[in-house]
Design an enzyme around this catalytic site. Structure first.
Site, PDB file in Angstrom:
ATOM      1  CG  LEU A   1      11.236 -16.447  -3.733  1.00  0.00           C
ATOM      2  CD1 LEU A   1      10.784 -16.593  -2.287  1.00  0.00           C
ATOM      3  CD2 LEU A   1      11.711 -15.016  -3.994  1.00  0.00           C
TER       4      LEU A   1
ATOM      5  CG  HIS B   1       1.092   2.927  -9.588  1.00  0.00           C
ATOM      6  ND1 HIS B   1       0.647   2.390  -8.399  1.00  0.00           N
ATOM      7  CD2 HIS B   1       0.052   3.643 -10.086  1.00  0.00           C
ATOM      8  CE1 HIS B   1      -0.600   2.757  -8.192  1.00  0.00           C
ATOM      9  NE2 HIS B   1      -0.983   3.528  -9.193  1.00  0.00           N
TER      10      HIS B   1
ATOM     11  CG  ASP C   1      -1.941  -1.055   1.220  1.00  0.00           C
ATOM     12  OD1 ASP C   1      -2.755  -1.034   0.288  1.00  0.00           O
ATOM     13  OD2 ASP C   1      -1.927  -1.909   2.118  1.00  0.00           O
TER      14      ASP C   1
END
Length: 223
Positions: A113, A19, A2
């Site tokens: 991962l 962004h 956020d």
């Protein structure tokens, strides 16, 4: 993840800049996870509710996603990262879906991962869809009603091949789950950070993991 828009607004910059800076924070989070030996990292990239945002902003986000998929996959692959996407792909553009499928195929065998990106994702919708699929399996005779339990239900979730999260980190001072992995986070530890996502770095991930490691997880048991 956020705070991209608030981070940009505080600096007098367009939301698109926020962004883009958030995408760099993603790179740092992935690098930090690999360095710390984390085996699963799930990022909430775009929720089902985010489709309510202005069209121009959605277009910018999808453009950034396509850029990330084109630019980062080779490096992720070289570093042993498997990438996958969960969520409702039917609302994504065919060009985005094509890039997602190519990235998933290229990195499928990697083990270091598992990077999962939740796109067009909402946990309630996921749970409803899982319930429908489970009901269909019972209807086909593949599963008896008295065999339905938590384990059988979980097989129909997007995350069927993943362990439940140990730690959920939320940035920008928000203190709620916001329809993210509601079933899976039943026993997750939460860490809330006041800083916006573009300011999140590897040291923040390490600090959150250290805080998680200091907690006593009892899963409902007594001391």
């Amino acid at each position: 993840m956020d705070g991209n828009g608030r981070w940009a607004r505080a600096r007098g910059l367009p939301r698109t800049v926020g962004h883009n800076s958030g995408a760099e924070a993603v790179r740092q989070a992935v690098k930090g996870a690999v360095a710390c030996g984390v085996e699963y990292l799930t990022l909430f990239g775009f929720s089902s509710e985010n489709w309510k945002r202005p069209t121009a902003e959605i277009d910018d986000l999808m453009g950034l996603l396509k850029l990330y998929l084109r630019r980062e996959i080779d490096e992720l692959h070289q570093n042993g990262v498997r990438m996958q996407v969960i969520g409702d792909r039917s609302r994504l553009g065919p060009d985005v879906v094509k890039l997602i499928e190519a990235a998933e195929a290229k990195t499928a065998a990697n083990k270091k991962l598992t990077l999962t990106i939740a796109l067009s994702y909402g946990s309630r919708a996921e749970i409803v869809l899982a319930a429908k699929r489970l009901a269909e399996a019972v209807q086909r005779g593949e599963l008896a009603p008295d065999e339905v339990d938590e384990a059988s239900f979980e097989r129909f979730l997007f995350t069927a091949d993943m362990p439940d999260p140990d730690l959920l980190i939320r940035t920008s001072g928000e203190k709620r789950i916001s329809n993210f992995l509601l079933w899976q986070c039943a026993y997750a530890e939460f860490v809330f950070l006041d800083k916006h996502w573009p300011d999140f770095g590897q040291e923040d991930l390490r600090a959150a993991i250290a805080e998680y490691s200091s907690r006593n997880r009892r899963y409902g048991a007594s001391e």
